[in-house]
Motif scaffolding. Structure first.
Motif, mmCIF file in Angstrom:
data_model
loop_
_atom_site.group_PDB
_atom_site.id
_atom_site.type_symbol
_atom_site.label_atom_id
_atom_site.label_comp_id
_atom_site.label_asym_id
_atom_site.label_seq_id
_atom_site.Cartn_x
_atom_site.Cartn_y
_atom_site.Cartn_z
ATOM 1 N N ALA A 31 0.825 -1.206 0.000
ATOM 2 C CA ALA A 31 0.000 0.000 0.000
ATOM 3 C C ALA A 31 0.864 1.262 0.000
ATOM 4 C CB ALA A 31 -0.936 0.003 1.208
ATOM 5 N N MET A 32 1.967 1.244 0.736
ATOM 6 C CA MET A 32 2.829 2.416 0.792
ATOM 7 C C MET A 32 3.477 2.675 -0.568
ATOM 8 S SD MET A 32 5.797 3.489 3.478
ATOM 9 C CE MET A 32 6.915 2.193 3.037
ATOM 10 N N ILE A 33 3.945 1.632 -1.218
ATOM 11 C CA ILE A 33 4.568 1.783 -2.536
ATOM 12 C C ILE A 33 3.559 2.328 -3.549
ATOM 13 C CG2 ILE A 33 5.568 0.498 -4.478
ATOM 14 C CD1 ILE A 33 6.868 -1.334 -2.271
ATOM 15 N N VAL A 34 2.373 1.731 -3.570
ATOM 16 C CA VAL A 34 1.337 2.176 -4.511
ATOM 17 C C VAL A 34 0.934 3.620 -4.214
ATOM 18 C CG1 VAL A 34 -1.064 1.818 -5.247
ATOM 19 C CG2 VAL A 34 0.474 -0.143 -4.986
ATOM 20 N N ALA A 35 0.688 3.931 -2.941
ATOM 21 C CA ALA A 35 0.275 5.293 -2.568
ATOM 22 C C ALA A 35 1.353 6.315 -2.916
ATOM 23 C CB ALA A 35 -0.064 5.359 -1.079
ATOM 24 N N TYR A 36 2.618 5.942 -2.758
ATOM 25 C CA TYR A 36 3.698 6.874 -3.104
ATOM 26 C C TYR A 36 3.728 7.135 -4.613
ATOM 27 C CZ TYR A 36 8.180 9.102 -3.663
ATOM 28 O OH TYR A 36 9.165 9.996 -4.005
ATOM 29 N N VAL A 38 1.243 6.930 -6.651
ATOM 30 C CA VAL A 38 0.038 7.681 -7.030
ATOM 31 C C VAL A 38 0.130 9.139 -6.587
ATOM 32 C CG1 VAL A 38 -2.454 7.901 -6.608
ATOM 33 C CG2 VAL A 38 -1.464 5.658 -7.093
ATOM 34 N N THR A 39 0.604 9.379 -5.351
ATOM 35 C CA THR A 39 0.593 10.736 -4.800
ATOM 36 C C THR A 39 1.915 11.478 -4.973
ATOM 37 O OG1 THR A 39 1.311 10.060 -2.580
ATOM 38 C CG2 THR A 39 -1.077 10.025 -3.033
ATOM 39 N N GLY A 40 3.026 10.758 -4.985
ATOM 40 C CA GLY A 40 4.335 11.394 -5.019
ATOM 41 C C GLY A 40 4.712 12.039 -3.697
ATOM 42 N N ASN A 41 3.918 11.781 -2.654
ATOM 43 C CA ASN A 41 4.124 12.389 -1.346
ATOM 44 C C ASN A 41 4.338 11.283 -0.319
ATOM 45 O OD1 ASN A 41 3.463 13.386 1.320
ATOM 46 N ND2 ASN A 41 2.670 15.238 0.325
ATOM 47 N N ILE A 42 5.507 11.250 0.310
ATOM 48 C CA ILE A 42 5.830 10.168 1.245
ATOM 49 C C ILE A 42 4.921 10.181 2.472
ATOM 50 C CG2 ILE A 42 7.665 11.403 2.487
ATOM 51 C CD1 ILE A 42 7.700 7.677 1.568
ATOM 52 N N LEU A 48 -1.866 6.783 4.198
ATOM 53 C CA LEU A 48 -2.774 5.870 3.495
ATOM 54 C C LEU A 48 -2.398 4.414 3.740
ATOM 55 C CD1 LEU A 48 -3.148 7.734 0.088
ATOM 56 C CD2 LEU A 48 -4.906 7.446 1.847
ATOM 57 N N SER A 49 -1.106 4.150 3.791
ATOM 58 C CA SER A 49 -0.677 2.760 3.957
ATOM 59 C C SER A 49 -0.962 2.219 5.350
ATOM 60 C CB SER A 49 0.807 2.610 3.625
ATOM 61 O OG SER A 49 1.607 3.194 4.634
ATOM 62 N N MET A 50 -1.183 3.063 6.306
ATOM 63 C CA MET A 50 -1.515 2.601 7.658
ATOM 64 C C MET A 50 -3.021 2.431 7.848
ATOM 65 S SD MET A 50 1.319 2.064 9.073
ATOM 66 C CE MET A 50 0.858 1.776 10.749
ATOM 67 N N LEU A 51 -3.804 3.264 7.227
ATOM 68 C CA LEU A 51 -5.254 3.254 7.433
ATOM 69 C C LEU A 51 -5.932 2.020 6.837
ATOM 70 C CD1 LEU A 51 -7.808 4.703 8.398
ATOM 71 C CD2 LEU A 51 -7.841 5.894 6.199
ATOM 72 N N THR A 54 -4.805 -1.563 8.056
ATOM 73 C CA THR A 54 -5.209 -1.840 9.439
ATOM 74 C C THR A 54 -6.640 -2.373 9.465
ATOM 75 O OG1 THR A 54 -3.695 -0.159 10.279
ATOM 76 C CG2 THR A 54 -5.496 -0.839 11.739
ATOM 77 N N VAL A 55 -7.518 -1.735 8.707
ATOM 78 C CA VAL A 55 -8.899 -2.220 8.617
ATOM 79 C C VAL A 55 -8.914 -3.606 7.968
ATOM 80 C CG1 VAL A 55 -11.161 -1.772 7.580
ATOM 81 C CG2 VAL A 55 -9.843 0.116 8.570
ATOM 82 N N GLN A 56 -8.126 -3.792 6.921
ATOM 83 C CA GLN A 56 -8.055 -5.085 6.232
ATOM 84 C C GLN A 56 -7.546 -6.196 7.148
ATOM 85 O OE1 GLN A 56 -9.131 -6.352 3.588
ATOM 86 N NE2 GLN A 56 -9.324 -4.768 2.061
ATOM 87 N N ALA A 57 -6.598 -5.885 8.028
ATOM 88 C CA ALA A 57 -6.051 -6.906 8.933
ATOM 89 C C ALA A 57 -7.140 -7.448 9.855
ATOM 90 C CB ALA A 57 -4.897 -6.336 9.749
#
Length: 84
Positions: A31-36, A38-42, A48-51, A54-57
């Motif tokens: 999720a972090m790789i994909v979000a980065y 898409v957004t270009g913002n770390i 996004l990668s934490m939210l 976490t719900v999916q887990a």
């Protein structure tokens, strides 16, 4: 009393909890790789990668419990049929 219940829960669900944790780590990484990309913002990527993972887990844990119960029912039916 509460700690004893938590300990019992962890002992009874050890395998599923381990699978859930490994799934969580993998999901956060992807999720972090994909979000980065898409957004270009770390920072946005980290948030996004934490939210979502976490719900999916939590969903994955209960998904595994449902499948384990199904497996037990199928095994019980198969055993009952072989005895008949």
């Amino acid at each position: 009393m509460i700690m004893a219940n938590i300990q019992k829960f962890v002992i009874n669900n050890q395998r599923t909890l381990k699978k859930t944790f490994s799934y969580y780590i993998m999901h956060i990484s992807v999720a972090m790789i994909v979000a980065y990309f898409v957004t270009g913002n770390i920072w946005m990527a980290l948030t996004l990668s934490m939210l979502e993972p976490t719900v999916q887990a939590f969903a994955f844990f209960f998904h595994e419990k449902v499948w384990a119960a199904k497996d037990r029912r199928v095994s019980a039916l198969a055993e009952k049929e072989t005895m008949a």
